[in-house]
Design a protein around this motif. Sequence first.
Motif, PDB file in Angstrom:
ATOM      1  N   LYS A  24       0.816  -1.222   0.000  1.00  0.00           N
ATOM      2  CA  LYS A  24       0.000   0.000   0.000  1.00  0.00           C
ATOM      3  C   LYS A  24       0.844   1.265   0.000  1.00  0.00           C
ATOM      4  O   LYS A  24       0.343   2.365  -0.201  1.00  0.00           O
ATOM      5  CB  LYS A  24      -0.928  -0.010   1.217  1.00  0.00           C
ATOM      6  CG  LYS A  24      -2.024  -1.050   1.085  1.00  0.00           C
ATOM      7  CD  LYS A  24      -3.023  -0.944   2.217  1.00  0.00           C
ATOM      8  CE  LYS A  24      -3.813  -2.234   2.344  1.00  0.00           C
ATOM      9  NZ  LYS A  24      -3.128  -3.250   3.189  1.00  0.00           N
ATOM     10  N   CYS A 217      -4.306  -7.350 -16.007  1.00  0.00           N
ATOM     11  CA  CYS A 217      -5.382  -7.201 -15.045  1.00  0.00           C
ATOM     12  C   CYS A 217      -6.630  -6.749 -15.805  1.00  0.00           C
ATOM     13  O   CYS A 217      -6.542  -6.238 -16.918  1.00  0.00           O
ATOM     14  CB  CYS A 217      -5.028  -6.257 -13.906  1.00  0.00           C
ATOM     15  SG  CYS A 217      -4.614  -4.623 -14.427  1.00  0.00           S
ATOM     16  N   LYS A 219     -10.624  -4.939 -15.619  1.00  0.00           N
ATOM     17  CA  LYS A 219     -11.589  -4.112 -14.893  1.00  0.00           C
ATOM     18  C   LYS A 219     -12.918  -4.142 -15.648  1.00  0.00           C
ATOM     19  O   LYS A 219     -12.950  -3.991 -16.860  1.00  0.00           O
ATOM     20  CB  LYS A 219     -11.074  -2.668 -14.840  1.00  0.00           C
ATOM     21  CG  LYS A 219     -11.263  -2.115 -13.474  1.00  0.00           C
ATOM     22  CD  LYS A 219     -10.668  -0.755 -13.259  1.00  0.00           C
ATOM     23  CE  LYS A 219     -10.544  -0.500 -11.780  1.00  0.00           C
ATOM     24  NZ  LYS A 219      -9.529  -1.208 -11.068  1.00  0.00           N
ATOM     25  N   THR A 269     -10.634 -10.437  -8.036  1.00  0.00           N
ATOM     26  CA  THR A 269     -10.012 -10.131  -6.756  1.00  0.00           C
ATOM     27  C   THR A 269     -10.841  -9.179  -5.916  1.00  0.00           C
ATOM     28  O   THR A 269     -10.688  -9.118  -4.704  1.00  0.00           O
ATOM     29  CB  THR A 269      -8.628  -9.495  -6.983  1.00  0.00           C
ATOM     30  OG1 THR A 269      -8.785  -8.424  -7.924  1.00  0.00           O
ATOM     31  CG2 THR A 269      -7.667 -10.508  -7.559  1.00  0.00           C
ATOM     32  N   ASP A 270     -11.705  -8.421  -6.578  1.00  0.00           N
ATOM     33  CA  ASP A 270     -12.444  -7.408  -5.836  1.00  0.00           C
ATOM     34  C   ASP A 270     -13.764  -7.107  -6.546  1.00  0.00           C
ATOM     35  O   ASP A 270     -13.785  -6.869  -7.746  1.00  0.00           O
ATOM     36  CB  ASP A 270     -11.594  -6.126  -5.782  1.00  0.00           C
ATOM     37  CG  ASP A 270     -12.107  -5.175  -4.732  1.00  0.00           C
ATOM     38  OD1 ASP A 270     -11.858  -5.423  -3.541  1.00  0.00           O
ATOM     39  OD2 ASP A 270     -12.791  -4.191  -5.108  1.00  0.00           O
ATOM     40  N   ILE A 271     -14.854  -7.167  -5.807  1.00  0.00           N
ATOM     41  CA  ILE A 271     -16.155  -6.816  -6.382  1.00  0.00           C
ATOM     42  C   ILE A 271     -16.818  -5.836  -5.436  1.00  0.00           C
ATOM     43  O   ILE A 271     -16.891  -6.079  -4.233  1.00  0.00           O
ATOM     44  CB  ILE A 271     -17.088  -8.047  -6.500  1.00  0.00           C
ATOM     45  CG1 ILE A 271     -16.350  -9.226  -7.143  1.00  0.00           C
ATOM     46  CG2 ILE A 271     -18.342  -7.715  -7.293  1.00  0.00           C
ATOM     47  CD1 ILE A 271     -17.146 -10.524  -7.085  1.00  0.00           C
ATOM     48  N   SER A 272     -17.285  -4.707  -5.973  1.00  0.00           N
ATOM     49  CA  SER A 272     -18.039  -3.796  -5.114  1.00  0.00           C
ATOM     50  C   SER A 272     -19.212  -3.279  -5.936  1.00  0.00           C
ATOM     51  O   SER A 272     -19.113  -3.164  -7.158  1.00  0.00           O
ATOM     52  CB  SER A 272     -17.160  -2.643  -4.657  1.00  0.00           C
ATOM     53  OG  SER A 272     -16.741  -1.907  -5.784  1.00  0.00           O
ATOM     54  N   ILE A 280     -15.760  -4.540 -10.898  1.00  0.00           N
ATOM     55  CA  ILE A 280     -15.111  -5.833 -10.700  1.00  0.00           C
ATOM     56  C   ILE A 280     -13.657  -5.650 -11.108  1.00  0.00           C
ATOM     57  O   ILE A 280     -13.385  -5.113 -12.186  1.00  0.00           O
ATOM     58  CB  ILE A 280     -15.730  -6.919 -11.611  1.00  0.00           C
ATOM     59  CG1 ILE A 280     -17.238  -7.023 -11.384  1.00  0.00           C
ATOM     60  CG2 ILE A 280     -15.053  -8.265 -11.406  1.00  0.00           C
ATOM     61  CD1 ILE A 280     -17.964  -7.803 -12.479  1.00  0.00           C
ATOM     62  N   SER A 281     -12.719  -6.071 -10.262  1.00  0.00           N
ATOM     63  CA  SER A 281     -11.331  -6.120 -10.721  1.00  0.00           C
ATOM     64  C   SER A 281     -10.846  -7.553 -10.636  1.00  0.00           C
ATOM     65  O   SER A 281     -11.346  -8.352  -9.822  1.00  0.00           O
ATOM     66  CB  SER A 281     -10.390  -5.247  -9.904  1.00  0.00           C
ATOM     67  OG  SER A 281     -11.069  -4.346  -9.126  1.00  0.00           O
TER      68      SER A 281
END
Length: 410
Positions: A24, A217, A219, A269-272, A280-281
Motif C-alpha cells: 500500500k 489485469c 476491470k 479479486t475485488d467486487i463492489s 469488478i477487478s
Amino acid sequence: MDFKASLYKRLEKYARVDTQSDEKSQTFPSTKKQLVLAKLLAAELKAIGAKGVKLDKYGYVTAEIPATVKGNKPVIGFLAHIDTSPAASGKGVKPQVHKGWKGGDIVISRRHGVVLNTKNCPELAGFKGEDIVTASGDTLLGADNKAGIAIIMTAAEHLIRHREIPHGALKIGFTPDEEVGQGVKYFDVKAFGAKYAYTFDGDMEGSVEDENFNADCVKISVTGKSVHPGSAKNAMANAARIAAEIVAGWPENMLPETTENREGFIMFTDISGETEKAEISGIVREHDMKKLKAMERQLGAIVAAARLKYPLAKIELSFREQYRNMKEIIVKHPEVMGKLMAAVKQAGVTPRLKPVRGGTDGARLSFMGLPTPNVFTGGYNYHGRYEWVSLDGMNRSAEVLINLARKWAE
Ligand SMILES: [Zn+2]
C-alpha cells in the motif's frame, strides 16, 4: 565444498532484520526498514573485498567481482531480493537449525502448534539427513529471499578469496520490493552492466525457471439504472446483480483454486457494487500468450451477452498489461539456460525445469534487456510460518553459482 557454516551465519543475520515490504506504500522502497539490511549488505560486500560497492537512493545494492581471466567474456549478474512478503510477520525472526533431519516431525513451535512434517509438506520427503532451517512459529523465516542473498554473498567471498578460479567480470545486485511486484522498477540495467543474469530466488533444490505467467489485469464497470423497486419493472438495471452474474458466468475450471502447472486462470479479486454502479477487478494469468488472449475473448463474450440481456445498463470491459513471460526473451539466448543446466548438474543436482505460476523480477529484467532466469535456493513453504530451507540445498545452490561463473569464462 562445504559452506554450510557461513551460509547459516549469514542467513541468520539477515533473517533477524525485519525487511517486510508494503504493497500500500507510495514510496520506493516501500518500507524504510529494508534500507537497514541494504546498508548492512553494502558494508559486508566491501568487507569481503567486492569492488564498486554502491547503495543508491532506491535501496539497490550493487557490486562487482573483477575478472580473473583476460579476454572478452560476457559479464554475468547474480541477483536476490532484500524484502520479505507482507503476507506474514517478519519481525523478531528467530531462525533455528534442525540438524540431520531424520524424517519425523520438525517442531517449529510447540507453543504455537506449528509442526512441519511430510504429511503437511510432502515436498520435504526428499531431504532426509539434511540440516533444515525454520523460524520459531510466530513469523516467516525469510529464506525467500535471504537464503539467496546468503548464497550470493558466500559464493562471492569464495570467488574473491580464490582468484585461481577462472571467471569473467561478475556483478551482484540486491533489490528491494520484489514481493510487492516493484523490485526492478528503477533498476538501471545499463549501469549494472551485465549481459545476462540469474536471480537466486527459486525454491526446492533442483528447480530452475525460465518461464513465468503472462499477466494482465481486468476491470469491468457496470453503470446501472436506479428506479423505485415498487415500479421497477422493465425500468431498472441493478448494477450489483449484473456484476455478480458476470462473475458467476466465468467457468469454474478456470480459477486459481482449480488450476495448476500450465493451466491459466482469471481471478476476480475485488467486487463492489450497488444499484447505480458496480466494479469488478481481477487478474488474468496464462503462460501461453495466445491462450491468455483467448481467455480475455471468452470473458468478453460473457460481457457482450450481459450487454444484450441488460440494455438499460452500460458495461465496460478493459484489460491492462502487467508483465510477460520471460521465456519469449530467454529462448533467444540459449546459452543462458544451457550453462545453467550444466552448472546445476555439475553440482550433483538434477535440474527440474518448471514454469513459475507468478512473476519474477527476472521476468521484468528480461524485458528490460537483461535475460534473467531463476535458480533454486533450497527452500519451500514461503511466505508463512511453515517456511523452511535446507542448508545442504543452499550449499549446492552456492556451488551452482560458482560453476556458472566458471562456465561463462570457458
Ligand atoms: Zn522471492
